[in-house]
Design an enzyme around this catalytic site. Structure first.
Site, PDB file in Angstrom:
ATOM      1  N   CYS B 102      -5.851 -11.097 -11.755  1.00  0.00           N
ATOM      2  CA  CYS B 102      -6.138 -11.282 -10.563  1.00  0.00           C
ATOM      3  C   CYS B 102      -7.004 -12.565 -11.174  1.00  0.00           C
ATOM      4  O   CYS B 102      -7.016 -13.920 -10.690  1.00  0.00           O
ATOM      5  CB  CYS B 102      -7.764 -10.798 -10.122  1.00  0.00           C
ATOM      6  SG  CYS B 102      -7.278  -8.936  -8.900  1.00  0.00           S
ATOM      7  N   CYS B 204     -16.303   4.935  20.342  1.00  0.00           N
ATOM      8  CA  CYS B 204     -17.305   4.623  19.101  1.00  0.00           C
ATOM      9  C   CYS B 204     -18.728   4.619  19.324  1.00  0.00           C
ATOM     10  O   CYS B 204     -19.746   5.092  18.849  1.00  0.00           O
ATOM     11  CB  CYS B 204     -16.898   3.615  18.406  1.00  0.00           C
ATOM     12  SG  CYS B 204     -15.097   2.672  18.291  1.00  0.00           S
ATOM     13  N   CYS B 249     -13.796   8.923  11.399  1.00  0.00           N
ATOM     14  CA  CYS B 249     -14.794   9.478  13.346  1.00  0.00           C
ATOM     15  C   CYS B 249     -13.475   9.722  14.551  1.00  0.00           C
ATOM     16  O   CYS B 249     -14.183  10.874  14.874  1.00  0.00           O
ATOM     17  CB  CYS B 249     -14.878   7.975  13.147  1.00  0.00           C
ATOM     18  SG  CYS B 249     -17.063   7.808  11.917  1.00  0.00           S
TER      19      CYS B 249
END
Lengths: 152, 288, 108
Positions: B102, B204, B249
């Site tokens: 990088c 959500c 979730c």
């Protein structure tokens, strides 16, 4: 004089039965209070710890039992002649009660240490200090371990 | 049992009942400083596009217990910083046929990556869609380094993403919705946010909007902002990526989980990042 | 698991005889031996079982760790600094590996 009535007798029997039942259920998976007591005796050489001198700090509620910060502090001058030799941390509701044992020297300057521990459920955490003269002191805190709504 | 009954039971579990005297239902306002640097943990909700449900957006840090909070306040005590340090090593490691790291192109991350993480996800004209840090890293690996892209949630992917986002620590999250077709992705993300799915029939919004500040059993529900990801979770004892958390979730609503970096979850990332606009990047945040 | 990576935080300077605070952290899963893999087999225990801090060759602090110590073991403790010198930190892994780190301190 306390009169034994049918009610006191029954409630007494009921709680004894409840305690025995819990003991039976708890034994296979978790350290029992006996196992914790054995660990205490192994550390102190059978001596009964006194209260005072040692302070155990732990959260009242642990957000996750996988990492619970605990701190022990022992009141000691930490000189060659009078210091804290070691402090052990025990948890009576874990699969094994032993958690960690700190060893100090006069070079430690202060008998204080913090680490992060695993608690499998709500239980008592105990810290026992062994002084250079062989005397032992303990402190204890109950830590509630919460179960999350999102799959624990 | 009917679906509606299951959902009703699930919602019954959401309660405002505090656990003890120290656990309040509302998030406690307090200031977060990391090594003395102030973080924005409460910000006025973004005004554009209209329709943000909150007046004030709040960092998940405010919803945590004191011990979890303090772990984030000292960069040494934060175990996620071990991953950030590992990310720095990866940044400087040559990989792939092009013989580049990088750093070969971007030099010092503390300069070149400052602010970068705060502005992702970002429109990518080549891809014709928004991409996040993880996908940008993979694009660099494939096109510049001639290296294999990371598999989703490879430890190196999490560590390097955390290192890059950490260079924006404290800077407010700001997603550029004016670029390309970002608004239609925002719209798609919004739809997904309010879409009830799974056997528990939860969106959500059910937890993080309608019930934020309340308890789901012992979980103090936050607004579900994304400013701390990848975040160090005590539960896993490791960094957890945003798409891992999305999937977690969704799994908990007992729905089928979309793939990481799928269009569905990228749209959700665009929308949720916007919802938490103005909050400081806290990567790596510490959560339960 | 990648090679465990230690981190230590020791003040650069102290006055003679001062008691300082030291913090240490090491990346380690602390596999407890209590967990099972997908096939139901117990994942063998592999933890850091001992941590030691020495100053100029003298023991300052030591800890015996059990599987109930959290992943990425963290310690915070004190040390008395009589003179300038080097703190040496050692972590011992169940697998026989030993990880070390050193940090100098100047007494002025």
């Amino acid at each position: 004089m306390t009169r034994i009535t049918r009610r006191t007798l029954l409630s007494g029997t009921a709680s004894l039965a409840a305690i025995a039942g819990l003991g039976l259920l708890a034994r296979p998976a978790w350290a029992s209070t006996e196992a914790a007591q054995e660990a205490v005796d192994a550390f102190t050489g059978g001596k009964k710890p006194e209260t005072g001198k040692i302070t155990l700090t732990a959260p009242e509620i642990a957000e996750n039992g996988n990492s619970v910060p605990v701190t022990v502090e022992v009141d000691s001058p930490m000189t060659e002649g009078d210091y804290v030799a070691s402090v052990t941390i025990l948890a009576d509701g874990n699969p094994n009660p032993e958690v960690a044992t700190f060893h100090f020297t006069p070079m430690s300057g202060a008998a204080a240490a913090t680490t992060r521990i695993r608690l499998a459920k709500t239980q008592n955490v105990m810290a026992i200090a062994k002084m250079s003269d062989g005397s032992v002191y303990s402190d204890q805190k109950e830590v509630k371990v919460t179960i999350g709504g999102c799959g624990g | 049992m009917k679906k509606s009954t299951i959902a009703w039971i699930a919602l019954m579990a959401v309660t405002a009942q505090p656990l003890g005297a120290s656990a309040l239902a509302d998030p406690v306002s307090d200031s977060l400083e990391i090594d003395g640097q102030a973080m924005i943990t409460e910000a006025p909700a973004p005004k554009e596009p209209a329709g943000h449900p909150f007046e004030v957006v709040k960092s998940g840090w405010l919803y945590r217990e004191p011990e979890t909070r303090s772990m984030e306040m000292d960069s040494f005590e934060n175990p996620g910083m071990l991953n950030v340090e590992r990310g720095e090593e990866i940044w400087n490691t040559v990989e792939g046929e092009a013989g580049k790291s990088c750093a070969s192109c971007h030099n010092e991350a503390s300069e070149s990556m400052k602010g970068v993480g705060a502005h992702y996800p970002k429109w990518n004209a080549n891809a014709g869609k928004p991409i996040n840090i993880e996908l940008q890293i993979n694009a660099c690996r494939e096109n510049q380094m001639k290296a294999e892209p990371y598999k989703f949630d490879a430890q190196d992917q999490k560590d390097l993403s955390a290192y890059i986002k950490h260079q924006s620590l404290g800077m407010p999250v700001e997603v550029d919705l004016s670029a390309g077709d970002m608004m239609s992705w925002w719209e798609k993300g919004k739809e997904r946010y309010y879409l009830r799915t799974g056997q528990l029939n939860l969106a959500c919004a059910t937890c993080h909007e309608a019930n934020n500040g309340l308890y789901l059993r012992a979980d103090h529900l936050s607004q579900g902002n994304t400013n701390g990801f990848p975040t160090y979770r005590l539960k896993q004892g490791n960094l957890v990526s945003l798409h891992n958390r999305f999937r977690g979730c969704i799994r908990d609503t007992r729905a089928e989980q979309p793939k990481a970096f799928s269009d569905e979850l990228m749209a959700l990332e665009v929308y949720t990042a916007w919802r938490g606009g103005g909050l400081s990047v806290e990567t790596p945040a510490v959560r339960q | 698991m990648a090679t465990p990576k230690p981190r230590v935080k020791v003040p650069k300077k102290a006055s003679a005889g001062e008691t300082i605070t030291i913090k240490t952290l090491i990346s380690h899963d602390m596999e407890s031996g209590q967990r099972k893999d997908k096939d139901g087999n117990v994942i063998p225990r592999e933890i850091i079982n001992k941590f030691t801090c020495e100053f100029n060759g003298t023991k300052v602090f030591e800890c015996d760790l059990e599987p109930a110590v959290a992943a990425n073991p963290y310690f915070e403790f004190s040390a008395k600094v009589p003179e300038s010198g080097t703190f040496k930190f050692t972590w011992v892994d169940d697998n026989g590996s030993v990880y070390t780190e050193e940090q100098k301190i100047t007494v002025e």
